[in-house]
Structure formats: C-alpha cells, structure tokens
Design a protein around this motif. Sequence first.
Motif, PDB file in Angstrom:
ATOM      1  N   ALA A 148       2.401   2.796   3.056  1.00  0.00           N
ATOM      2  CA  ALA A 148       2.971   1.458   2.839  1.00  0.00           C
ATOM      3  C   ALA A 148       2.150   0.409   3.580  1.00  0.00           C
ATOM      4  N   VAL A 149       1.914  -0.727   2.935  1.00  0.00           N
ATOM      5  CA  VAL A 149       1.193  -1.837   3.567  1.00  0.00           C
ATOM      6  C   VAL A 149       2.204  -2.735   4.284  1.00  0.00           C
ATOM      7  N   ARG A 150       1.719  -3.826   4.898  1.00  0.00           N
ATOM      8  CA  ARG A 150       2.552  -4.578   5.838  1.00  0.00           C
ATOM      9  C   ARG A 150       3.612  -5.459   5.178  1.00  0.00           C
ATOM     10  N   MET A 151       3.595  -5.626   3.869  1.00  0.00           N
ATOM     11  CA  MET A 151       4.637  -6.422   3.207  1.00  0.00           C
ATOM     12  C   MET A 151       5.895  -5.562   3.055  1.00  0.00           C
ATOM     13  N   THR A 152       6.546  -5.318   4.177  1.00  0.00           N
ATOM     14  CA  THR A 152       7.591  -4.300   4.247  1.00  0.00           C
ATOM     15  C   THR A 152       8.810  -4.625   3.390  1.00  0.00           C
ATOM     16  N   ASP A 153       9.144  -5.910   3.266  1.00  0.00           N
ATOM     17  CA  ASP A 153      10.350  -6.272   2.505  1.00  0.00           C
ATOM     18  C   ASP A 153      10.244  -5.866   1.040  1.00  0.00           C
ATOM     19  N   VAL A 154       9.026  -5.832   0.517  1.00  0.00           N
ATOM     20  CA  VAL A 154       8.851  -5.427  -0.886  1.00  0.00           C
ATOM     21  C   VAL A 154       9.370  -4.000  -1.087  1.00  0.00           C
ATOM     22  N   PHE A 155       9.028  -3.113  -0.175  1.00  0.00           N
ATOM     23  CA  PHE A 155       9.443  -1.714  -0.299  1.00  0.00           C
ATOM     24  C   PHE A 155      10.939  -1.555  -0.023  1.00  0.00           C
ATOM     25  N   ILE A 156      11.423  -2.239   0.997  1.00  0.00           N
ATOM     26  CA  ILE A 156      12.842  -2.133   1.338  1.00  0.00           C
ATOM     27  C   ILE A 156      13.706  -2.681   0.209  1.00  0.00           C
ATOM     28  N   ASP A 157      13.318  -3.828  -0.344  1.00  0.00           N
ATOM     29  CA  ASP A 157      14.083  -4.425  -1.449  1.00  0.00           C
ATOM     30  C   ASP A 157      14.020  -3.549  -2.694  1.00  0.00           C
ATOM     31  N   PHE A 158      12.851  -2.962  -2.963  1.00  0.00           N
ATOM     32  CA  PHE A 158      12.709  -2.117  -4.149  1.00  0.00           C
ATOM     33  C   PHE A 158      13.607  -0.885  -4.029  1.00  0.00           C
ATOM     34  N   ALA A 159      13.639  -0.282  -2.840  1.00  0.00           N
ATOM     35  CA  ALA A 159      14.507   0.880  -2.632  1.00  0.00           C
ATOM     36  C   ALA A 159      15.968   0.504  -2.830  1.00  0.00           C
ATOM     37  N   GLU A 160      16.366  -0.671  -2.345  1.00  0.00           N
ATOM     38  CA  GLU A 160      17.740  -1.126  -2.529  1.00  0.00           C
ATOM     39  C   GLU A 160      18.067  -1.308  -4.001  1.00  0.00           C
ATOM     40  N   GLU A 161      17.116  -1.875  -4.764  1.00  0.00           N
ATOM     41  CA  GLU A 161      17.325  -2.039  -6.203  1.00  0.00           C
ATOM     42  C   GLU A 161      17.541  -0.693  -6.886  1.00  0.00           C
ATOM     43  N   LYS A 162      16.870   0.318  -6.367  1.00  0.00           N
ATOM     44  CA  LYS A 162      16.984   1.670  -6.931  1.00  0.00           C
ATOM     45  C   LYS A 162      18.128   2.454  -6.301  1.00  0.00           C
ATOM     46  N   GLU A 163      18.926   1.775  -5.458  1.00  0.00           N
ATOM     47  CA  GLU A 163      20.066   2.389  -4.774  1.00  0.00           C
ATOM     48  C   GLU A 163      19.633   3.631  -4.001  1.00  0.00           C
ATOM     49  N   ALA A 164      18.520   3.467  -3.300  1.00  0.00           N
ATOM     50  CA  ALA A 164      17.978   4.575  -2.508  1.00  0.00           C
ATOM     51  C   ALA A 164      17.804   4.135  -1.055  1.00  0.00           C
ATOM     52  N   THR A 165      17.974   5.065  -0.145  1.00  0.00           N
ATOM     53  CA  THR A 165      17.781   4.827   1.284  1.00  0.00           C
ATOM     54  C   THR A 165      16.462   5.446   1.715  1.00  0.00           C
ATOM     55  N   ILE A 166      15.637   4.648   2.379  1.00  0.00           N
ATOM     56  CA  ILE A 166      14.337   5.164   2.836  1.00  0.00           C
ATOM     57  C   ILE A 166      14.567   6.090   4.020  1.00  0.00           C
ATOM     58  N   LYS A 167      14.232   7.368   3.833  1.00  0.00           N
ATOM     59  CA  LYS A 167      14.458   8.391   4.855  1.00  0.00           C
ATOM     60  C   LYS A 167      13.177   8.816   5.567  1.00  0.00           C
ATOM     61  N   HIS A 168      12.044   8.697   4.873  1.00  0.00           N
ATOM     62  CA  HIS A 168      10.772   9.156   5.432  1.00  0.00           C
ATOM     63  C   HIS A 168       9.677   8.148   5.114  1.00  0.00           C
ATOM     64  N   VAL A 169       8.797   7.929   6.078  1.00  0.00           N
ATOM     65  CA  VAL A 169       7.632   7.073   5.889  1.00  0.00           C
ATOM     66  C   VAL A 169       6.413   7.851   6.389  1.00  0.00           C
ATOM     67  N   PHE A 170       5.390   7.978   5.539  1.00  0.00           N
ATOM     68  CA  PHE A 170       4.182   8.738   5.869  1.00  0.00           C
ATOM     69  C   PHE A 170       2.952   7.825   5.818  1.00  0.00           C
ATOM     70  N   ASP A 171       2.031   8.034   6.721  1.00  0.00           N
ATOM     71  CA  ASP A 171       0.684   7.483   6.590  1.00  0.00           C
ATOM     72  C   ASP A 171      -0.289   8.650   6.528  1.00  0.00           C
ATOM     73  N   THR A 172      -1.199   8.592   5.553  1.00  0.00           N
ATOM     74  CA  THR A 172      -2.168   9.678   5.418  1.00  0.00           C
ATOM     75  C   THR A 172      -3.172   9.715   6.568  1.00  0.00           C
ATOM     76  N   HIS A 173      -3.338   8.571   7.259  1.00  0.00           N
ATOM     77  CA  HIS A 173      -4.286   8.477   8.365  1.00  0.00           C
ATOM     78  C   HIS A 173      -4.070   7.158   9.087  1.00  0.00           C
ATOM     79  N   LEU A 174      -4.777   6.956  10.177  1.00  0.00           N
ATOM     80  CA  LEU A 174      -4.729   5.677  10.878  1.00  0.00           C
ATOM     81  C   LEU A 174      -5.634   4.704  10.132  1.00  0.00           C
ATOM     82  N   HIS A 175      -5.031   3.725   9.476  1.00  0.00           N
ATOM     83  CA  HIS A 175      -5.784   2.820   8.611  1.00  0.00           C
ATOM     84  C   HIS A 175      -6.641   1.848   9.426  1.00  0.00           C
ATOM     85  N   ALA A 176      -7.804   1.503   8.850  1.00  0.00           N
ATOM     86  CA  ALA A 176      -8.709   0.551   9.502  1.00  0.00           C
ATOM     87  C   ALA A 176      -8.956  -0.687   8.649  1.00  0.00           C
TER      88      ALA A 176
END
Length: 376
Positions: A148-176
């Motif tokens: 996930a990129v830094r525009m966090t509200d986009v993801f949180i709002d999208f999950a709410e629209e889908k009636e889903a609760t975000i339970k896990h957040v993964f980063d594949t690596h330390l982004h540069a």
Amino acid sequence: MTVKTMTVKEIAKKVINKEELFILDVRNEDDFADWKIEGDKFEYLNKPYFDLIDGIDSIKDQIPTDRDVVVVCAKGGSSEFVAEQLVEAGFDNVYSLEGGMKAWSEHLEPVKIADLNDGGELYQFVRLGKGCLSYMVISDGEAALIDAVRMTDVFIDFAEEKEATIKHVFDTHLHADHISGGREIAEKTGAIYWLPPKDASEVQFNYRPLEDGEDVQIGSSKISVQALYSPGHTIGSTSFIVDDHYLMSGDILFIDSIGRPDLAGKAEDWVSDLRETLYKRYKALSEDLVVLPAHYMTNHELYEDGSVAKKLGELYKENHGLNVDDEDEFRQMVTVNLPPQPNAYQEIRQTNMGKISPESEKKREMEIGPNRCAVK
C-alpha cells in the motif's frame, strides 16, 4: 472568468482508454523532461509559465482546436492562469488540471483483477503518476493489503465500501521510491503489519516478522497469502503467492524489466541474490502463476482495463532480464549504466523505517518524479 477544469480521474480514464489529449505543460523544462503525464495518444507542448506571464501569443498557433487541451503545472495555480488567457483568446476546448502534477502523483485507480475462491476478490490499485501498484485481497468481510502507498484513506474507504475490515498489511520489502502506507493503515485499523525481518532490522516501530513459507489465511474461506523469500532488490525482498494463482513479485520482477539491486548501496553484493531469485526460485514455480508486480515502467504494460499482469511462463519467454545466460553479462546489466536513483530515496527509506516523520507536504515533495526501480 471561470476556467473549466479536468480532474486526475478524468485524465486517468483517457490514459487507460488510449484517448487523444493535448497537454500544455507549463512547468520548467527540466521538470517536464524528468516526469510528465504519459498517454499513448497524448501530444505535448512544454512552455514554462514564466514565459507566458505577459501573454500567450507565442503559443497560440501551436494549440489545437479539434481536441481537448489541458494545461498542467505543479499544483494547479499556474495552469489556471494560462488556461484563462487561452479562453480569453477564443479557445473553448481548454481545461486546467485540478491539483496539477501533485494530484496526478497521488491518484489511485482501482481495477478488479479476479474473483477468488468462495466469493473472494482481488483488486489492483494503479498509481498512474508513479507507476506504483498496490493490492487488496478481500474474503468473507476481511481484507489484506500488499504494498500500500501513502494515500491510506483510499484503501480504508475502499475496504469500507466492500464491507470488509483490514486485518493484515504486507510490504514485500523496505521501499525506496515511495512512502509506504502500511504502518499508518495498521495503526488506523488495528491490522497486523507484516515486514520481511531482514529489511526491518533498523525500523523504529513494532511489526510482525514475515518469514519464508509463512501462510496467512484471509477470511473464513481461508484465501492463502504465502510468503516466498526472494532477495535481490533488497536483502529481505519477499514475494507472495495468493490463492495459489497469483505471484506478487514486489520490485523483483516486472512485466518488461527486472528489479535493480542498488537502492541500499548493495548492487555488487545483491546481484547473486537477484539472479538466484529470478533464475532458480521463480523458475521452480508454476508457469501459470499470474505475476502482479509492485511497479510498471511504461503505459504499454497496461491492459485495456488498466491492469498490469502477465503469466510467469510468458515472462520467461519475453522478458530480456530473464534470458541472460551469461552470469557476467547479467552482473554488468544490473550494476552498470543504471537509471538515476529515485528522488530522495534515502529520506524515503528513513521514513519507511520510522527514523524520520516528515509532514505531509514534505512527503509529497520527496516522491516527486517517476518510478525508477527497474532495470531494462
């Protein structure tokens, strides 16, 4: 005088639909050369704002009247001034880009990739202005995010629209190249934030170590997110196999390029890891896995719906980075004549470690510019 505006979402649709558009970019020449809005059927004129303060007579003959014209600047103010002059000169097809390149850099376009088992869904969030790709897996009212990129509200709002609760957040690596939204989303939602421990040795916050082979289940239908250690871009880079069908390759493998190993100053050390991942670890996987990377380089990698994806077997046939038999040649390719490193990449790494906490505007400035995580 009221000037018509065009939103970044409208521009995004034109990019994806390969529509015509004429862009008058009034930023300085260096900024335009470094980074601009890319579209397959877009035409461009770059004329710095300061050359147009006293009038637009010098460019009137270069502005078309048979298609939409959008004036673009850094934040939207200068473009509105120039667009107003063009309207006063009789052009009725001119728009100012609302929010400018700042808004373009932050726009995310959600695209549905697939229906998963038992009603699950997989979405890709395309950040057209930076070539970044993020993912959301939804199953039985639960959601997991990857890169996930830094525009966090986009993801949180999208999950709410889908009636889903975000339970896990993964980063594949330390982004540069961009600031991760992972930690902030986890803090806002109470989700578990997973990081590869070899990339997280210096982080200043709590996280859950993500080890090779770890299998995280999403929802009661238990859609699998399985970790595959895949170093090379960073020492901790970890891919994910989702629902046994999709390979989230992070910054290791892209559609038309491969990851660069130098963004932590370790190019010579990590070349062997990169080759091992691409030529052995990935080679052992099913060719039918659909590769979903964390970036793309150019718009020709976009499908008609705006998504970026391709089967692993096809990439082994088409991607030059997967077909360099000579190890010395491969080493040369990924360590010599690399593209410029991302803007402010050291500050971005420190931010993603939690060592510094820039204000929002500073974060925007740090991310200005194109994606530069690939070797082609």
